[in-house]
Design a protein around this motif. Structure first.
Motif, PDB file in Angstrom:
ATOM      1  N   GLY A 334       5.408 -38.869  10.193  1.00  0.00           N
ATOM      2  CA  GLY A 334       4.546 -38.162   9.249  1.00  0.00           C
ATOM      3  C   GLY A 334       4.734 -36.665   9.361  1.00  0.00           C
ATOM      4  N   ASP A 335       3.682 -35.915   9.074  1.00  0.00           N
ATOM      5  CA  ASP A 335       3.773 -34.455   9.089  1.00  0.00           C
ATOM      6  C   ASP A 335       3.094 -33.817  10.298  1.00  0.00           C
ATOM      7  OD1 ASP A 335       5.198 -34.368   6.668  1.00  0.00           O
ATOM      8  OD2 ASP A 335       3.332 -34.561   5.522  1.00  0.00           O
ATOM      9  N   GLU A 336       2.505 -34.621  11.171  1.00  0.00           N
ATOM     10  CA  GLU A 336       1.811 -34.083  12.333  1.00  0.00           C
ATOM     11  C   GLU A 336       2.811 -33.655  13.396  1.00  0.00           C
ATOM     12  OE1 GLU A 336      -0.887 -36.811  14.104  1.00  0.00           O
ATOM     13  OE2 GLU A 336      -1.694 -35.350  15.522  1.00  0.00           O
ATOM     14  N   HIS A 337       2.661 -32.407  13.856  1.00  0.00           N
ATOM     15  CA  HIS A 337       3.568 -31.847  14.854  1.00  0.00           C
ATOM     16  C   HIS A 337       3.362 -32.542  16.196  1.00  0.00           C
ATOM     17  CE1 HIS A 337       5.379 -28.831  17.560  1.00  0.00           C
ATOM     18  NE2 HIS A 337       6.065 -28.460  16.502  1.00  0.00           N
ATOM     19  N   PRO A 338       4.444 -32.913  16.885  1.00  0.00           N
ATOM     20  CA  PRO A 338       4.288 -33.560  18.192  1.00  0.00           C
ATOM     21  C   PRO A 338       3.763 -32.584  19.235  1.00  0.00           C
ATOM     22  CG  PRO A 338       6.587 -33.080  17.776  1.00  0.00           C
ATOM     23  CD  PRO A 338       5.857 -32.753  16.500  1.00  0.00           C
ATOM     24  N   GLU A 339       2.972 -33.091  20.133  1.00  0.00           N
ATOM     25  CA  GLU A 339       2.482 -32.257  21.221  1.00  0.00           C
ATOM     26  C   GLU A 339       3.628 -31.931  22.162  1.00  0.00           C
ATOM     27  OE1 GLU A 339      -1.202 -33.542  23.098  1.00  0.00           O
ATOM     28  OE2 GLU A 339      -1.441 -35.000  21.486  1.00  0.00           O
ATOM     29  N   HIS A 343       2.370 -36.009  27.621  1.00  0.00           N
ATOM     30  CA  HIS A 343       2.926 -37.263  27.125  1.00  0.00           C
ATOM     31  C   HIS A 343       2.494 -37.485  25.684  1.00  0.00           C
ATOM     32  CE1 HIS A 343       4.211 -41.323  26.727  1.00  0.00           C
ATOM     33  NE2 HIS A 343       2.982 -41.757  26.533  1.00  0.00           N
ATOM     34  N   ASP A 344       3.465 -37.694  24.837  1.00  0.00           N
ATOM     35  CA  ASP A 344       3.201 -37.994  23.441  1.00  0.00           C
ATOM     36  C   ASP A 344       3.761 -39.379  23.164  1.00  0.00           C
ATOM     37  OD1 ASP A 344       3.900 -38.039  20.447  1.00  0.00           O
ATOM     38  OD2 ASP A 344       2.644 -36.270  20.618  1.00  0.00           O
ATOM     39  N   ARG A 345       3.008 -40.197  22.480  1.00  0.00           N
ATOM     40  CA  ARG A 345       3.409 -41.587  22.275  1.00  0.00           C
ATOM     41  C   ARG A 345       4.474 -41.744  21.190  1.00  0.00           C
ATOM     42  NH1 ARG A 345      -1.902 -44.915  21.251  1.00  0.00           N
ATOM     43  NH2 ARG A 345      -2.153 -43.231  19.739  1.00  0.00           N
ATOM     44  N   ARG A 346       4.855 -40.633  20.550  1.00  0.00           N
ATOM     45  CA  ARG A 346       5.775 -40.745  19.426  1.00  0.00           C
ATOM     46  C   ARG A 346       7.202 -40.333  19.736  1.00  0.00           C
ATOM     47  NH1 ARG A 346       1.534 -37.460  15.835  1.00  0.00           N
ATOM     48  NH2 ARG A 346       1.771 -36.250  17.744  1.00  0.00           N
ATOM     49  N   ALA A 347       7.419 -39.520  20.766  1.00  0.00           N
ATOM     50  CA  ALA A 347       8.782 -39.029  21.011  1.00  0.00           C
ATOM     51  C   ALA A 347       8.920 -38.504  22.426  1.00  0.00           C
ATOM     52  CB  ALA A 347       9.141 -37.937  20.003  1.00  0.00           C
ATOM     53  N   ASN A 348      10.108 -38.634  22.959  1.00  0.00           N
ATOM     54  CA  ASN A 348      10.456 -38.143  24.287  1.00  0.00           C
ATOM     55  C   ASN A 348      11.101 -36.775  24.128  1.00  0.00           C
ATOM     56  OD1 ASN A 348      11.291 -37.812  26.945  1.00  0.00           O
ATOM     57  ND2 ASN A 348      12.878 -39.384  26.855  1.00  0.00           N
ATOM     58  N   LEU A 349      10.299 -35.725  24.251  1.00  0.00           N
ATOM     59  CA  LEU A 349      10.731 -34.357  23.987  1.00  0.00           C
ATOM     60  C   LEU A 349      10.253 -33.417  25.089  1.00  0.00           C
ATOM     61  CD1 LEU A 349       9.804 -34.105  20.184  1.00  0.00           C
ATOM     62  CD2 LEU A 349      12.134 -33.977  21.094  1.00  0.00           C
ATOM     63  N   GLY A 350      10.797 -32.198  25.071  1.00  0.00           N
ATOM     64  CA  GLY A 350      10.242 -31.095  25.834  1.00  0.00           C
ATOM     65  C   GLY A 350      10.465 -31.116  27.320  1.00  0.00           C
ATOM     66  N   GLN A 351      11.484 -31.844  27.799  1.00  0.00           N
ATOM     67  CA  GLN A 351      11.771 -31.922  29.227  1.00  0.00           C
ATOM     68  C   GLN A 351      10.582 -32.485  29.993  1.00  0.00           C
ATOM     69  OE1 GLN A 351      13.888 -28.359  30.741  1.00  0.00           O
ATOM     70  NE2 GLN A 351      13.134 -28.856  32.776  1.00  0.00           N
ATOM     71  N   THR A 352       9.728 -33.237  29.298  1.00  0.00           N
ATOM     72  CA  THR A 352       8.646 -33.941  29.977  1.00  0.00           C
ATOM     73  C   THR A 352       9.223 -34.963  30.942  1.00  0.00           C
ATOM     74  OG1 THR A 352       7.259 -33.660  28.020  1.00  0.00           O
ATOM     75  CG2 THR A 352       6.561 -35.320  29.597  1.00  0.00           C
ATOM     76  N   HIS A 353      10.347 -35.567  30.553  1.00  0.00           N
ATOM     77  CA  HIS A 353      11.117 -36.468  31.405  1.00  0.00           C
ATOM     78  C   HIS A 353      12.536 -35.924  31.487  1.00  0.00           C
ATOM     79  CE1 HIS A 353       7.677 -39.115  30.878  1.00  0.00           C
ATOM     80  NE2 HIS A 353       7.834 -39.014  29.570  1.00  0.00           N
ATOM     81  N   LEU A 354      13.314 -36.451  32.395  1.00  0.00           N
ATOM     82  CA  LEU A 354      14.667 -35.948  32.597  1.00  0.00           C
ATOM     83  C   LEU A 354      15.727 -36.975  32.223  1.00  0.00           C
ATOM     84  CD1 LEU A 354      14.231 -33.960  35.944  1.00  0.00           C
ATOM     85  CD2 LEU A 354      14.656 -33.019  33.657  1.00  0.00           C
ATOM     86  N   GLU A 355      15.376 -37.878  31.311  1.00  0.00           N
ATOM     87  CA  GLU A 355      16.326 -38.894  30.878  1.00  0.00           C
ATOM     88  C   GLU A 355      15.804 -39.524  29.595  1.00  0.00           C
ATOM     89  OE1 GLU A 355      16.381 -41.945  33.852  1.00  0.00           O
ATOM     90  OE2 GLU A 355      14.199 -42.028  33.948  1.00  0.00           O
ATOM     91  N   PRO A 356      16.683 -40.183  28.850  1.00  0.00           N
ATOM     92  CA  PRO A 356      16.206 -40.934  27.684  1.00  0.00           C
ATOM     93  C   PRO A 356      15.331 -42.093  28.124  1.00  0.00           C
ATOM     94  CG  PRO A 356      18.609 -40.642  27.642  1.00  0.00           C
ATOM     95  CD  PRO A 356      18.144 -40.247  29.001  1.00  0.00           C
ATOM     96  N   ALA A 357      14.413 -42.495  27.265  1.00  0.00           N
ATOM     97  CA  ALA A 357      13.569 -43.659  27.533  1.00  0.00           C
ATOM     98  C   ALA A 357      14.259 -44.920  27.016  1.00  0.00           C
ATOM     99  CB  ALA A 357      12.213 -43.498  26.857  1.00  0.00           C
TER     100      ALA A 357
END
Length: 452
Positions: A334-339, A343-357
């Motif tokens: 949608g149009d809502e910006h990811p946090e 932890h955001d339930r929509r995308a693995n971004l922002g170096q929150t983790h150090l590998e793909p999920a």
């Protein structure tokens, strides 16, 4: 002044303050990450060149400050230079990466002091900016551009961390596991028809994402998930790196000359395949998207799977097009910006983790067409060369993207686990040479659908 005018004036003032607060938080988030990436290693690591295709970390640090000075302090603020004497040394076009270690670079202490001084000036400029009067400041564009620039270099520095040799210095919690087992290779069919590609309205979109334009795309099928390590292991086991018929002419030549036998950072331990992830060694997880593959490798594996890489237009339509409304979204969900930073339930971004999920870990981020993990995890190679859109005009400088149009570059989409939310969206375009593997790149496949 009427009550209506007074209310409108207060609302306008509130909007300015809201934007100013958003800019300040976005700039600070970038700087916090920059400091983590540079403070986590000693001075010897900061000045070392860990690969000839990468800059010393200390160059990236001062370059971040120099770009912020050029655009926010001098151009937007109209202020005196902080360090005009270093402009050429930190101009990426005047100083090739391989030559940067030999330059009289600012040392770590000087670089940190410089970027702090620039940030103090930039925040003072921000406090006096009304975001109106010229295109550079409308909607906070220049500030958003600078924040994106810093985050892009942060991802580059993260790639440098992956290339460095030594004990691990970066740490993050593990990625979430999917709730159910999902089948690699599952497909989503996207109907034929037009959609709006690119944007003319996102205030922080960069020039190569503009303008919005209508594209007619034939029906196609696209993988619901990125190609996994497990699929890629099967490609290797089936002799994928030795089968000339799977590779393009250039790809085969590069594979032979470079001696490619597996993704970068993979190693065979006798019992199977392992990989190095920021200094930590461990087995390859078959459920995670493959990463650190070149375009040539992605192209060959897609052919082995009986498919192909999606075009850039196919990728964006699968990510943004909503068949119910007939409109294009900002993000797949949608149009809502990811946090960012949480932890955001929509995308693995922002170096929150150090590998793909693992595939299926972010079902809430699915597009309207049902495709998952199109934002975050891994940059995805497309089959498209990097060209400008119809009606393109560079802004505010040609060196950001125009000079690369028509060169030997392939388009990547979607961002990785190391991409900050400010630096990726459904329209965002990345590009690199087809031989590059140090970037956090993987791929998903597509195929033609015959109408019947």
């Amino acid at each position: 002044m009427s009550i209506t005018d007074d209310r409108a004036g207060r609302q306008a003032a509130d909007d300015v303050e809201h934007l100013r607060d958003r800019v300040a938080r976005t700039l600070q988030r970038a700087r916090t990450r920059t400091e983590l990436l540079t403070d986590s290693v000693d001075d010897a690591d900061l000045v070392a060149q860990h690969s000839s295709i990468m800059s010393p970390l200390v160059w990236d640090l001062a370059h971040i400050g120099n770009q912020e000075e050029l655009w926010l302090v001098r151009d937007v603020g109209g202020r005196e230079s902080v360090r005009a004497d270093i402009d050429e040394m930190y101009d990426a076009f005047k100083t090739p990466r391989k030559n940067r270690p030999a330059l009289p670079l600012l040392d770590p202490t000087q670089a940190r002091a410089y970027v702090r001084s620039v940030r103090d000036e930039a925040l003072d400029v921000l406090s006096n900016t009304r975001f109106a009067g010229n295109r550079l400041v409308e909607g906070g564009f220049a500030f958003g551009m600078v924040a994106q620039h810093e985050q892009q270099h942060d991802e580059t520095m993260l790639a440098t961390h992956q290339l460095r040799v030594g004990a691990p210095v970066l740490h993050a919690p593990p990625t979430p596991r999917p709730a159910t087992s999902l089948r690699p290779g599952a497909e989503t069919v996207v109907a034929a028809g037009t959609f709006e590609m690119g944007t003319s309205v996102d205030p922080w979109a960069l020039d190569n994402e503009r303008p919005a334009h209508t594209v007619d795309v034939p029906a196609f099928a696209i993988d619901t998930f990125p190609v996994t390590n497990g699929q890629y292991l099967d490609f290797i086991a089936d002799g994928g790196y030795d089968r000339r018929e799977l590779w393009s002419e250039r790809g085969w030549q590069h594979r032979v000359e470079a001696g490619l036998t597996a993704p970068q950072f993979w190693y065979s331990d006798g019992d199977g395949w392992g990989h190095d992830v920021f200094g930590q060694r461990g087995p390859v997880d078959p459920d995670r998207p493959v990463v650190h593959v070149s375009w040539f490798e992605a192209d060959a594996c897609a052919r082995w799977l009986g498919k192909r890489l999606p075009t850039e237009a196919e990728w964006e339509k699968a990510a943004r097009w909503d068949p119910t409304s007939g409109s294009s979204r900002t993000y797949p969900w949608g149009d809502e910006h990811p946090e960012a930073g949480v932890h955001d339930r929509r995308a693995n971004l922002g170096q929150t983790h150090l590998e793909p999920a693992a595939i299926g870990a972010y079902p809430d981020g699915a597009s309207a067409t049902g495709v998952q993990q199109m934002i975050g995890d891994v940059w995805e190679w497309t089959s498209s060369d990097f060209h400008s859109y119809p009606g393109f005009r560079f802004f505010p400088y040609a060196e950001y993207s125009e000079v690369f149009h028509g060169g030997d570059y392939k388009v990547l989409r979607g961002g990785s686990f190391g991409t900050d939310p400010v630096a990726v969206r459904g329209t965002f375009r990345n590009w690199d040479h087809p031989i590059r593997r140090q970037i956090f790149a993987g791929f998903r496949c597509a195929r033609d659908v015959v109408a019947g």
